[in-house]
Design an enzyme around this catalytic site. Structure first.
Site: not given
Ligand code: NAD
Length: 234
Positions: A120, A144
């Site tokens: 990401t 995350y």
């Protein structure tokens, strides 16, 4: 033709990857625990084999690798809610890091050494300059993002030690829907994401010859709207 194992193939990005793999002539098997995925996408729309199960189930993974001639794994399965990762980090490290480690160990045991990882852009943290490149410092600010950063480090070490080859794609927020209206998504903005992130695609253009097929935001939104229209009127 080689068989590709797609984890998280019942989810948003994974299901589009399955469609692209199918269109390119690959055999595909999807492993998804359906915590956020949709069975009917895989079984009815994409019509590929769905194994409902969890990344953490090592004996299931061993069964999959011994039953099918898998040559590569595309790994999309993860928990993805940035805000939730702040309030429940254990859930994110357990699934995104420990689950991925279990998958990687099963691959090594089965001598499968090609891994494509869904990382990401969140691992860059708050942008220090506008057009983000891989040279931007990595400074994840949520569990995350940190979970993805940790897996990237694991992948570097596994390459050195075990020759497990990986490609890590640091996706920016995906948007839009399949142009034929087969697959889609378009939820609310995810809490915890920075308001604006702009990525540079120069490297992908140079190395892969990649260029965006739909560079126009209005067109992206139109595809998503069409998909919502289709499912609400079917
Ligand atoms: N959507 C984005 O804009 C975006 C941006 C950057 C990175 N990513 C990454 O791309 C990947 C796919 O994202 P998405 O938006 O399609 O998410 P998604 O939630 O739609 O898909 C993830 C899928 O993984 C499955 N899953 C989760 N944990 C699992 C487990 N332990 N075992 C088996 N299946 C499991 C879920 O059921 C779901 O179908 C994720 O790894 C995410 O972190 C997404």
């Amino acid at each position: 033709m080689s068989t590709i194992l797609v984890t998280g193939g019942a989810g948003y990005i994974g299901s589009h990857a399955v469609l692209a793999l199918k269109n390119a002539g690959y055999e595909v098997i999807v492993l998804d625990n359906l915590s956020n995925g949709r069975r009917e996408l895989v079984e009815d729309v994409l019509q590929v084999k769905l194994i409902v199960g969890d990344l953490s189930d090592r004996s299931l993974l061993d069964d999959i690798f011994s039953t099918y001639n898998i040559t590569a794994v595309m790994h999309f399965a993860a928990y993805i809610a940035v805000g939730e990762s702040v309030t429940d980090p254990a859930k994110y490290y357990q699934n995104n890091v420990a689950g991925t480690l279990t998958l990687l160990k099963a691959m090594l045991a089965a001598s499968v050494n090609k891994f494509i990882f869904s990382s990401t852009c969140a691992l860059y943290g708050v942008p220090k300059f506008v057009l983000l490149t891989e040279e931007h410092p990595q400074d994840p600010i949520s569990p995350y993002a940190t979970s993805k950063w940790m897996v990237e480090r694991i992948l570097s070490d596994f390459d050195t030690a075990y020759n497990l080859k990986s490609v890590r794609f640091r996706y920016f927020n995906a948007a839009g829907a399949d142009t034929n209206g087969l697959l889609g998504e378009e939820r609310d903005r995810r809490p915890g994401d920075p308001p604006i992130l702009v990525g540079s695609s120069d490297k992908a253009t140079k190395i892969l010859g990649w260029h965006p097929e739909y560079p126009n935001l209005n067109e992206i939104i139109a595809h998503a709207w069409q998909w919502h229209h289709n499912i609400n009127n079917s």
